[in-house]
Structures are given as structure tokens and as C-alpha cells.
Design an enzyme around this catalytic site. Structure first.
Site, PDB file in Angstrom:
ATOM      1  N   TYR A  65       0.447  -1.405   0.388  1.00  0.00           N
ATOM      2  CA  TYR A  65       0.403  -0.234  -0.055  1.00  0.00           C
ATOM      3  C   TYR A  65       0.541   1.235  -0.144  1.00  0.00           C
ATOM      4  CZ  TYR A  65       0.558   0.676   5.482  1.00  0.00           C
ATOM      5  OH  TYR A  65       1.220   1.044   6.176  1.00  0.00           O
ATOM      6  N   CYS A  66      -0.330   2.101  -0.917  1.00  0.00           N
ATOM      7  CA  CYS A  66       1.043   3.763  -0.452  1.00  0.00           C
ATOM      8  C   CYS A  66      -0.106   4.864   0.079  1.00  0.00           C
ATOM      9  CB  CYS A  66       1.358   4.285  -1.660  1.00  0.00           C
ATOM     10  SG  CYS A  66       0.270   3.782  -2.719  1.00  0.00           S
ATOM     11  N   ARG A  67       0.087   5.629  -0.137  1.00  0.00           N
ATOM     12  CA  ARG A  67      -1.434   6.859   0.585  1.00  0.00           C
ATOM     13  C   ARG A  67      -2.340   6.804  -0.644  1.00  0.00           C
ATOM     14  NH1 ARG A  67      -1.423  11.769   2.844  1.00  0.00           N
ATOM     15  NH2 ARG A  67       0.876  11.956   2.568  1.00  0.00           N
ATOM     16  N   PHE A  94      -3.288   4.116   2.084  1.00  0.00           N
ATOM     17  CA  PHE A  94      -3.608   4.159   3.174  1.00  0.00           C
ATOM     18  C   PHE A  94      -4.355   5.841   3.493  1.00  0.00           C
ATOM     19  CE2 PHE A  94      -2.365   5.894   7.580  1.00  0.00           C
ATOM     20  CZ  PHE A  94      -1.984   5.050   8.113  1.00  0.00           C
TER      21      PHE A  94
END
Length: 105
Positions: A65-67, A94
Site C-alpha cells: 500500500y501507499c497513500r 492508506f
């Protein structure tokens, strides 16, 4: 790569004894919190990220995952090109995460 929403991610990681969670955001983003037990490898630090990927066990299942979901999608693609078959991308990243969070230790 398989895209998972929050609910699918939570259900699948809870049942997966072979899972590794990867956070590919920047240090500043990680300081806002992260998904518990995630390993942090900033995809914007390509040499560090590639060294980490090259040392990964190709038989594990990687939840990335990332932003917002686009860098993690890119990370999954890179990992697959290097022989890691089971990658899962958190759609929305996120910023849409509604599960537990932790601070980086």
C-alpha cells in the site's frame, strides 16, 4: 497483482499465514501512521527499494500500500517483473484505510 478494497484486505491478511505487508510511502507519510506489522520501503528511494525486493522470498504473499494506491500498484508491477507472483494492492491506499493503525517503531 490483485486489487483489494479495505474489507477484502482485512479479511485476506487475517487468514493468510504467508503474508507480508509492505508500505511504500515516504518517511513523512509513514510518520502519520501505518498499517500494523508493515515493513517500510520507500519506492521513491529506488536503490533501497530494489535491494529490498531482490531479497524477498518469492513464495510469500505481499500486500502493498501507499497513500492513494498508484505507487503501490507500481511496486506490485516491479515485484512481479522480479519473480514475485503473489502481490496485492490496497485500492485507495492508506488515505482510505479504515482499519487499525500503528506508529513506526
Amino acid at each position: 497483482m490483485t486489487n483489494l478494497n479495505n474489507q477484502e484486505w482485512k479479511e485476506q491478511t487475517a487468514q493468510d499465514d504467508n503474508s507480508i505487508i509492505l508500505d511504500v510511502r515516504t518517511d513523512d507519510e509513514v510518520s502519520e501512521g501505518m498499517i500494523p506489522d508493515a515493513l517500510h520501503y520507500d519506492i521513491f528511494k529506488p536503490q533501497e527499494f530494489m535491494e529490498a525486493v531482490n531479497g524477498m522470498d518469492a513464495d510469500k504473499n505481499y500486500y502493498v500500500y501507499c497513500r492513494a494506491g498508484s505507487r503501490s500498484m507500481q511496486a506490485c508491477q516491479v515485484m512481479e517483473q522480479l519473480g514475485i507472483k503473489n502481490t496485492f494492492n490496497l485500492t485507495g491506499g492508506f488515505s482510505n484505510w479504515d482499519g487499525d493503525t500503528a506508529m513506526k517503531s
